[in-house]
Design a protein around this motif. Structure first.
Motif, mmCIF file in Angstrom:
data_model
loop_
_atom_site.group_PDB
_atom_site.id
_atom_site.type_symbol
_atom_site.label_atom_id
_atom_site.label_comp_id
_atom_site.label_asym_id
_atom_site.label_seq_id
_atom_site.Cartn_x
_atom_site.Cartn_y
_atom_site.Cartn_z
ATOM 1 N N VAL A 29 0.815 -1.210 0.000
ATOM 2 C CA VAL A 29 0.000 0.000 0.000
ATOM 3 C C VAL A 29 0.852 1.265 0.000
ATOM 4 C CG1 VAL A 29 -0.225 0.054 2.520
ATOM 5 C CG2 VAL A 29 -1.994 1.077 1.089
ATOM 6 N N SER A 30 2.038 1.215 0.558
ATOM 7 C CA SER A 30 2.879 2.406 0.609
ATOM 8 C C SER A 30 3.413 2.805 -0.761
ATOM 9 C CB SER A 30 4.035 2.186 1.580
ATOM 10 O OG SER A 30 4.855 1.116 1.146
ATOM 11 N N ASN A 31 3.238 1.979 -1.758
ATOM 12 C CA ASN A 31 3.668 2.325 -3.112
ATOM 13 C C ASN A 31 2.657 3.189 -3.856
ATOM 14 O OD1 ASN A 31 5.919 0.731 -2.734
ATOM 15 N ND2 ASN A 31 5.087 -1.036 -3.806
ATOM 16 N N TYR A 32 1.495 3.377 -3.258
ATOM 17 C CA TYR A 32 0.380 3.949 -3.998
ATOM 18 C C TYR A 32 -0.051 5.316 -3.491
ATOM 19 C CZ TYR A 32 -0.180 -0.571 -6.185
ATOM 20 O OH TYR A 32 0.036 -1.704 -6.910
ATOM 21 N N ALA A 33 -0.415 6.138 -4.463
ATOM 22 C CA ALA A 33 -1.180 7.343 -4.162
ATOM 23 C C ALA A 33 -2.637 6.923 -3.944
ATOM 24 C CB ALA A 33 -1.091 8.332 -5.323
ATOM 25 N N LEU A 34 -3.298 7.544 -3.011
ATOM 26 C CA LEU A 34 -4.701 7.239 -2.742
ATOM 27 C C LEU A 34 -5.571 8.401 -3.191
ATOM 28 C CD1 LEU A 34 -4.442 5.596 0.805
ATOM 29 C CD2 LEU A 34 -4.428 4.502 -1.451
ATOM 30 N N GLY A 35 -6.775 8.093 -3.588
ATOM 31 C CA GLY A 35 -7.624 9.169 -4.088
ATOM 32 C C GLY A 35 -9.090 8.817 -4.052
ATOM 33 N N TRP A 36 -9.862 9.691 -4.677
ATOM 34 C CA TRP A 36 -11.316 9.532 -4.710
ATOM 35 C C TRP A 36 -11.840 9.848 -6.114
ATOM 36 C CZ3 TRP A 36 -13.857 7.717 -0.478
ATOM 37 C CH2 TRP A 36 -13.181 7.758 0.744
ATOM 38 N N PHE A 37 -12.758 9.030 -6.550
ATOM 39 C CA PHE A 37 -13.568 9.273 -7.725
ATOM 40 C C PHE A 37 -15.021 9.295 -7.262
ATOM 41 C CE2 PHE A 37 -11.239 8.627 -11.832
ATOM 42 C CZ PHE A 37 -9.964 8.546 -11.303
ATOM 43 N N ARG A 38 -15.897 9.765 -8.121
ATOM 44 C CA ARG A 38 -17.322 9.698 -7.821
ATOM 45 C C ARG A 38 -18.100 9.426 -9.099
ATOM 46 N NH1 ARG A 38 -18.768 16.050 -6.366
ATOM 47 N NH2 ARG A 38 -18.643 16.847 -8.507
ATOM 48 N N GLN A 39 -19.284 8.864 -8.900
ATOM 49 C CA GLN A 39 -20.162 8.589 -10.032
ATOM 50 C C GLN A 39 -21.595 8.892 -9.638
ATOM 51 O OE1 GLN A 39 -19.973 4.609 -11.707
ATOM 52 N NE2 GLN A 39 -20.709 5.379 -13.667
ATOM 53 N N ALA A 40 -22.165 9.863 -10.292
ATOM 54 C CA ALA A 40 -23.567 10.182 -10.102
ATOM 55 C C ALA A 40 -24.413 9.296 -11.001
ATOM 56 C CB ALA A 40 -23.810 11.652 -10.421
ATOM 57 N N ARG A 41 -25.656 9.119 -10.641
ATOM 58 C CA ARG A 41 -26.549 8.258 -11.410
ATOM 59 C C ARG A 41 -26.659 8.761 -12.835
ATOM 60 N NH1 ARG A 41 -32.059 6.638 -8.643
ATOM 61 N NH2 ARG A 41 -30.501 5.838 -7.196
ATOM 62 N N GLY A 42 -26.440 7.887 -13.766
ATOM 63 C CA GLY A 42 -26.579 8.247 -15.169
ATOM 64 C C GLY A 42 -25.387 8.983 -15.756
ATOM 65 N N LYS A 43 -24.343 9.155 -14.953
ATOM 66 C CA LYS A 43 -23.169 9.890 -15.430
ATOM 67 C C LYS A 43 -21.923 9.006 -15.352
ATOM 68 C CE LYS A 43 -24.820 14.510 -14.314
ATOM 69 N NZ LYS A 43 -24.479 15.813 -13.682
ATOM 70 N N GLU A 44 -20.892 9.445 -16.037
ATOM 71 C CA GLU A 44 -19.632 8.713 -15.999
ATOM 72 C C GLU A 44 -18.900 8.975 -14.683
ATOM 73 O OE1 GLU A 44 -18.632 8.610 -20.792
ATOM 74 O OE2 GLU A 44 -17.248 9.570 -19.386
ATOM 75 N N ARG A 45 -18.076 8.024 -14.344
ATOM 76 C CA ARG A 45 -17.264 8.185 -13.154
ATOM 77 C C ARG A 45 -16.264 9.314 -13.375
ATOM 78 N NH1 ARG A 45 -15.343 2.605 -10.487
ATOM 79 N NH2 ARG A 45 -17.577 2.285 -10.770
ATOM 80 N N GLU A 46 -16.068 10.171 -12.363
ATOM 81 C CA GLU A 46 -15.149 11.299 -12.528
ATOM 82 C C GLU A 46 -14.177 11.394 -11.362
ATOM 83 O OE1 GLU A 46 -16.951 15.164 -12.510
ATOM 84 O OE2 GLU A 46 -18.025 14.829 -10.625
ATOM 85 N N PHE A 47 -13.007 11.897 -11.659
ATOM 86 C CA PHE A 47 -11.963 12.080 -10.665
ATOM 87 C C PHE A 47 -12.335 13.225 -9.714
ATOM 88 C CE2 PHE A 47 -7.841 12.356 -8.849
ATOM 89 C CZ PHE A 47 -7.506 13.698 -8.785
ATOM 90 N N VAL A 48 -11.993 13.048 -8.434
ATOM 91 C CA VAL A 48 -12.234 14.104 -7.440
ATOM 92 C C VAL A 48 -10.910 14.649 -6.907
ATOM 93 C CG1 VAL A 48 -13.265 14.669 -5.211
ATOM 94 C CG2 VAL A 48 -14.454 13.111 -6.778
ATOM 95 N N ALA A 49 -10.101 13.783 -6.330
ATOM 96 C CA ALA A 49 -8.832 14.238 -5.745
ATOM 97 C C ALA A 49 -7.935 13.044 -5.486
ATOM 98 C CB ALA A 49 -9.079 15.000 -4.434
ATOM 99 N N ALA A 50 -6.630 13.309 -5.365
ATOM 100 C CA ALA A 50 -5.672 12.256 -5.056
ATOM 101 C C ALA A 50 -4.518 12.847 -4.268
ATOM 102 C CB ALA A 50 -5.157 11.595 -6.337
ATOM 103 N N ILE A 51 -3.843 11.976 -3.514
ATOM 104 C CA ILE A 51 -2.727 12.412 -2.680
ATOM 105 C C ILE A 51 -1.643 11.357 -2.707
ATOM 106 C CG2 ILE A 51 -3.790 11.440 -0.594
ATOM 107 C CD1 ILE A 51 -2.627 13.858 0.953
ATOM 108 N N SER A 52 -0.400 11.800 -2.788
ATOM 109 C CA SER A 52 0.725 10.870 -2.826
ATOM 110 C C SER A 52 0.924 10.195 -1.476
ATOM 111 C CB SER A 52 2.003 11.619 -3.214
ATOM 112 O OG SER A 52 2.298 12.608 -2.230
ATOM 113 N N TRP A 53 1.736 9.148 -1.473
ATOM 114 C CA TRP A 53 1.973 8.430 -0.215
ATOM 115 C C TRP A 53 2.552 9.367 0.846
ATOM 116 C CZ3 TRP A 53 0.625 4.693 2.717
ATOM 117 C CH2 TRP A 53 1.439 4.294 3.777
ATOM 118 N N SER A 54 3.456 10.226 0.464
ATOM 119 C CA SER A 54 4.074 11.142 1.432
ATOM 120 C C SER A 54 3.140 12.272 1.842
ATOM 121 C CB SER A 54 5.339 11.748 0.826
ATOM 122 O OG SER A 54 4.997 12.628 -0.234
ATOM 123 N N GLY A 55 2.102 12.477 1.054
ATOM 124 C CA GLY A 55 1.206 13.600 1.326
ATOM 125 C C GLY A 55 1.709 14.906 0.751
ATOM 126 N N GLY A 56 2.896 14.847 0.125
ATOM 127 C CA GLY A 56 3.485 16.067 -0.381
ATOM 128 C C GLY A 56 2.919 16.517 -1.706
#
Length: 119
Positions: A29-56
């Motif tokens: 898990v420490s190799n990965y940036a973590l983030g969030w996507f969202r998908q509203a009904r009837g719409k495509e999934r879209e990117f919201v935000a992401a953060i690197s492992w270090s948080g920098g």
């Protein structure tokens, strides 16, 4: 393999706040940036935000800027999405993701948590 489990979704009135959490597990898990996507009904999934492992390094979508803040606690292997000034158009299923970089396509996805914003 990385496993992602989201929590914190729910129903909130417009103008309110919610904080989503996602616990990541797995040997790499420490190799990965973590983030969030969202998908509203009837719409495509879209990117919201992401953060690197270090948080920098963080990367936010235009829809998130100024209202949403992503952060992580590596001691808990947890990423958070603080969402303020919520709008009905923020209603969606929010997915936690793990990617090899903040701007790269996710390699892993959580099951999602529903956020509903009432007007």
């Amino acid at each position: 393999q990385v496993q992602l489990v989201e929590s914190g979704g729910g129903l909130v009135q417009a103008g309110g706040s919610l904080r989503l959490s996602c616990v990541a597990s797995g040997r790499t898990v420490s190799n990965y940036a973590l983030g969030w996507f969202r998908q509203a009904r009837g719409k495509e999934r879209e990117f919201v935000a992401a953060i690197s492992w270090s948080g920098g390094s963080t990367y936010d979508s235009d829809s998130a800027k100024g209202r949403f803040t992503i952060s992580r606690d590596n001691a808990k292997n947890t990423v958070y999405l603080q969402m303020n000034s919520l709008k009905p158009e923020d209603t969606a299923v929010y997915y936690c993701t793990a990617a090899l970089g903040v701007r790269l396509r996710p390699s892993y996805w959580g099951q999602g948590t529903q956020v509903t914003v009432s007007s």
